[in-house]
Write a protein that holds these residues in place. Structure first.
Motif, short mmCIF file in Angstrom:
data_model
loop_
_atom_site.label_atom_id
_atom_site.label_comp_id
_atom_site.label_asym_id
_atom_site.label_seq_id
_atom_site.Cartn_x
_atom_site.Cartn_y
_atom_site.Cartn_z
N TYR A 1 41.08 30.73 36.13
CA TYR A 1 41.75 30.55 37.43
C TYR A 1 40.84 31.05 38.54
N ASN B 1 45.08 27.78 38.80
CA ASN B 1 44.76 27.72 37.37
C ASN B 1 44.18 26.38 36.94
N ASP C 1 47.40 20.01 37.90
CA ASP C 1 48.52 20.82 38.40
C ASP C 1 48.01 22.25 38.35
N ARG D 1 46.68 32.62 42.28
CA ARG D 1 45.79 32.09 41.25
C ARG D 1 45.92 30.58 41.20
N ARG E 1 49.24 25.07 39.21
CA ARG E 1 50.18 26.15 38.88
C ARG E 1 49.89 27.44 39.68
N TYR E 2 49.79 27.28 40.98
CA TYR E 2 49.57 28.44 41.85
C TYR E 2 50.70 29.46 41.68
N PHE E 3 50.36 30.71 41.62
CA PHE E 3 51.37 31.78 41.77
C PHE E 3 50.65 33.04 42.24
N PRO E 4 51.37 33.93 42.91
CA PRO E 4 50.72 35.12 43.48
C PRO E 4 50.02 35.93 42.39
#
Lengths: 480, 483
Positions: free
Chosen positions: A90, A80, A269, A78, A271-274
């Motif tokens: 996102y 965001n 920023d 994602r 804030r990528y995360f799976p």
């Protein structure tokens, strides 16, 4: 100082799937706002994404066509940020592990040299919607039809050294994705758009300069201009003792300049995360093999085949395979004519291409079909008409005369070539009789006058006399 | 009638001892009588429920009834219900009429069940006491000065007070089991992926799981049969066959190996709760089970891990509530930033904001590796602890909570204390395991729960043990006197 421009491109292609990447809503272009957005595209509370397998297959197709690695396991993450046309807050994209990694494309430079351009990666992601600022007074509208449309983002290595190289790369890529039938390549509708990362450095330096990124360009011409403008701007900055700032910029075609959009410090920023709603994407060797087996003939292979099968020069083969549609047109015409493939190539690349160009049409919109052009070429090769008369017939076909049927045009206009020897002989005799002075000069050694006699005979026959027979008869009669 | 179990009610309807309409009316009347003080419902679905009940009666008359046709239930207000307000306990969604049904709602409808209403909950399921609800706290039917637990506190209180025979809940860190324990009912958090999350407003996607809440293990099994199953609309749902969870309830548990995780019996555990749980384990021993001590060495890391992962996911999941397409929008926004900031500031409560802030921080550039990535690694270790334990025992047994229900307002200003209430339940979510809370005694006249944890897809085993326990105990049959 001599400067070198270094360019890397990020191309977003819209994949030709029936439905969106994570929902079953259709992806058709140009529908009424918000009529092609379902609960998932609207980011309703509680909805979940389900990956469209067709989009994955298309990404794999692309990966195989550029000799890339296909990741056995890749991850959707994602990205965001808040924006009104981003319904979930996102964007689902691939970040750390893309489905396609490490491939290449060969381009031909102006001097004929072939250069290999690295492809760093290609990843799947969803498009955002569109904000509409024009139509509603004092308010902004949001159209979510495009939200969730599948995109493949293709990232090149910084291997390109000029705007010309960049365009050459983009054109090869453009042809390739259309060959693969994974993108319609429609740049105006945004199906093929490009971000360019540009930096400059003194010739010979290995270290890269500070780069800027120009966002969202969708015309080859603008991309070329934007790159040239931006490289010049950076060089001027450095030469005047200033520094290039790392920035995202926009190209304004009306003023032919790039303008800053945001600096590195202002960057989001993300804030990528799976994405916990999606399992990692797994691709099996079986799946890859199945797709490889049905991969269409690619431009490079087609070019080689054209050279061998049709005995065409490399140049012709390259031009004729530039798009799949053009190649198809050529091959259809060859199939339906008694003329040689080279003659067909000459016509397609010559009269047809210039007529299309003049009318700003592409090959699929040609008023003269491949079959019709084939008949015309047959009539040249069976001597019904000369090549010159054929141009007249072609013009009539283009204008739609007699339903673009060359035989009807030839018959109705009486353009059939005269091949009857006695008729031609009579004309030849008449011309010789009418030009005693020229005859005398010719016979006393002024060979150049032969052309004059040919011209007179052709004129007298309204261009219909078979040129070869005219030549032979004149040769014989003038000598006597 | 309101005291009957789900199983008994299906019998009543099958025997035509009562009609669905009568039954539905009984529960609606009871909600109207009790809920003004208990506050366990956000929406009462009276008209539609009675309409649906009459249709159910017609179906039954026509011989087309399924076992649960005409049986009432309540859904936690986190499940989207088409045409009915779905608030998630938040001002943000106070005006939100869901345009579609959650898969769980569709499944219950397809089974013929009647929706009585939508139950109160902590805002966006974030809380352990039901005090974060925009609609006010729910009172515990056993002691109205106490909280019912959370976040599925409305569902638990409604079942305990006989306002519905069963209810759905969701459990991200204990939100089914803890209120079940506090209200003296039985609640199951299934294996992650066993019940579809489609249409369940997301809190922390990798932890959220819907599940059944009812009086008895048998009732929970019945409702789980309806709720469970693969859903192609939820990519994380498990494509595994669903057994009939009622079929094995009466299996013997002789030879069953029960593990007692020693880390769950240390400081912080109320000694009376501990004594009650030991007693419960002895009851199971009498039924032939063996008790073994086991260790879950990373237990002390489960709360810190959970409070990184859950807020991180929530910070992203709740980004869609932006005042643009649905939900609360602030008055007269000056510009886009103002619209975002005031809509979210005015629409979300404090606990939700606290978690969004923590999660946003944990995912930020420069902190991601130290917090989110680290938490994911520890999550793996916690999972390994359980798998290690399951090589030695079949199930684990512990208290559901360290203490019985606390007073309303007691912990509301101390988030850390509040979070520690879930100390025995959150590791289960991190590992994606099924776990059940079963009434196991009383401390200070308040019910307490025993938690049984199984390996993946071992719901039938847990229900079997719980049912066997309920054959030799009567804690689950006790009713609060006050109501």
């Amino acid at each position: 100082m001599q400067w070198e421009t270094v360019i890397g491109l990020e191309v977003h292609i819209q994949l030709l799937t029936q439905s969106k990447i994570f929902s079953s809503a259709p992806t058709r272009y140009g529908a009424e706002p918000n009529t092609q957005a379902n609960l998932i595209d609207l980011g309703m509370p509680g909805v979940l994404p389900v990956l469209n397998a067709e989009a994955v297959n298309m990404a794999i197709k692309f990966g195989l066509a550029v000799d890339a690695n296909i990741a056995p396991r890749s991850v959707f993450e994602r990205k965001n940020y808040f924006y009104p046309d981003l319904p979930k807050g996102y964007q689902i994209s691939q970040y750390q592990i893309p489905v396609v990694g490490n491939g290449h494309i060969d381009i031909q430079l102006e001097d004929g040299e072939v250069k290999r351009i690295g492809i760093t990666r290609a990843h799947l992601e969803e498009d955002a919607g569109k904000s509409l600022h024009e139509d509603i007074a004092d308010k902004s509208g949001i159209d979510l039809n495009r939200a969730g449309t599948p995109l493949l983002e293709i990232v090149s290595e910084p291997d390109l050294r000029s705007a010309k190289e960049a365009i050459a790369y983009l054109k090869v890529l453009h042809a390739l994705v259309r060959y693969l039938d994974i993108c319609d390549g429609n740049m105006q509708e945004g199906s093929f758009r490009c971000d360019a990362n540009i930096s400059v450095r003194p010739q010979g330096q290995t270290e890269l300069g500070t780069r800027t990124e120009i966002k969202n360009m969708n015309s080859f011409r603008y991309i070329e201009r934007a790159i040239n403008y931006e490289a010049d701007r950076q060089i001027a900055l450095i030469e005047s003792g200033k520094q290039v700032q790392q920035q995202t910029r926009l190209y304004d075609p009306s003023n032919n300049e790039t303008r800053p959009m945001r600096t590195k410090e202002e960057a989001n920023d993300y804030r990528y995360f799976p994405d916990p709603d999606l399992l990692p994407l797994t691709v099996t060797q079986d799946q890859i093999d199945t797709i490889r087996a049905v991969l269409p003939e690619l431009p490079k292979q087609k070019r080689q085949r054209f050279q061998e099968q049709y005995q065409l020069p490399e140049y012709d083969a390259r031009v004729l395979t530039a798009t799949r549609e053009l190649a198809e047109y050529f091959e259809t015409a060859v199939k339906h004519t008694q003329g040689t493939p080279k003659l067909v190539a000459n016509w397609v690349m010559g009269d047809l291409a210039s007529a299309l160009n003049k009318a700003a049409l592409d090959i699929t919109q040609s008023p003269v079909s491949a079959e019709q052009l084939a008949s015309l070429i047959t009539r040249i090769s069976d001597n019904t008409i000369s090549g010159k008369i054929a141009k007249t017939v072609f013009e009539a076909m283009w204008a739609g005369e007699d339903n673009a049927d060359p035989d009807a045009i030839i018959a109705n206009r009486g353009l059939q070539q005269v091949t009857d020897s006695s008729t031609i002989e009579a004309i030849v005799d008449e011309v010789i009789a009418n030009n005693p002075t020229q005859l005398e000069q010719y016979r006393s050694g002024k060979d150049k006058l032969f052309g004059y006699f040919v011209g007179q005979v052709m004129k007298a026959s309204q261009g219909k006399a078979n040129p070869q027979q005219v030549n032979e008869l004149l040769q014989a009669k003038l000598k006597a | 009638m309101h005291n009957k179990t789900l199983t008994e009610l299906t019998q009543c309807l099958a025997n035509k001892d009562c009609s669905s309409e009568e039954l539905t009316q009984v529960f609606i009347d009871r909600i109207k009588l009790l809920d003004p003080s208990l506050n366990s419902f956000i929406t009462i679905n009276e008209e539609q429920a009675l309409l649906a009940a009459r249709e159910a009666d017609q179906l039954r008359a026509a011989g087309k009834a399924k076992p649960l046709t005409g049986v009432p239930l309540a859904h936690k207000d986190i499940f989207c219900t088409k045409g009915i307000k779905t608030s998630c306990g938040s001002k943000m969604l106070d005006n939100f009429i869901a345009p579609y049904n959650a898969t769980v709602v569709n499944k219950c409808n397809a089974a013929g069940m009647i929706l009585l209403g939508k139950t109160n909950m902590d805002e966006f399921a974030m809380g352990s006491s039901n005090e974060t609800s925009y609609y006010g706290y729910v009172r515990n039917p056993w002691d109205q000065a106490c909280v019912p637990g959370g976040s599925s506190g409305g569902s638990a209180a409604a079942v305990a007070a006989g306002m519905t025979p069963a209810a759905t809940g969701t459990d991200t860190g204990g939100s089914i089991r803890q209120p079940a324990a506090f209200c003296g009912i039985t609640g199951l958090k299934p294996t992650y992926g066993r019940v579809s999350r489609y249409g369940m407003v997301a809190f922390a996607s990798s932890l959220d799981q819907g599940g059944p809440m009812a009086r008895t293990a048998e009732d929970v099994a019945l409702l789980l049969n309806v709720m469970a199953g693969f859903d192609e609309q939820d990519s994380t749902s498990l494509d595994a066959p669903v057994p009939d969870h009622t079929a094995t309830l009466n299996d013997s548990i002789a030879g069953l190996r029960i593990g007692i995780p020693q880390e769950y019996f240390r400081e912080g555990l109320n000694p009376e709760v501990e004594a009650a749980i030991i007693k419960a384990s002895q009851a199971l021993e009498k039924l032939g089970a063996e008790i073994h001590e086991v260790s879950l060495p990373h237990t002390h890391l489960s709360a810190p891990t959970y409070y990184i992962i859950a807020p991180a996911e929530c910070s992203s999941n709740l980004a869609r509530f932006d005042g643009v397409r649905y939900g609360y929008r602030c008055d007269a926004p000056k510009d886009l930033d103002d619209l975002y900031m005031r809509s979210r500031d005015e629409g979300f409560g404090d606990e939700v904001k606290r978690r969004i802030l923590i999660g946003t921080y944990a995912l930020s550039a420069g902190y991601y590796d130290a917090y989110y990535l680290k938490a994911q690694k520890i999550r793996r270790l916690i999972n390994d602890d359980f798998q290690q334990a399951f090589t030695k025992v079949d199930v684990l047994l512990s208290p559901t909570t360290p203490e019985p229900a606390f007073k309303i307002g007691e912990k509301v200003n101390d988030p850390i204390k509040m979070y520690l209430n879930d100390i025995y339940t959150i590791a289960v979510n991190l590992a994606g395991l099924p776990a059940i809370s079963v009434p196991a005694g009383f401390v200070n006249d308040l019910p307490i729960g025993m938690q049984l944890i199984g390996n993946h897809l071992q719901e039938a085993k847990l229900l079997n043990i719980a049912h066997q326990y309920q054959q030799v105990t009567d804690w689950h049959q006790r009713q609060p006197e006050e109501v």
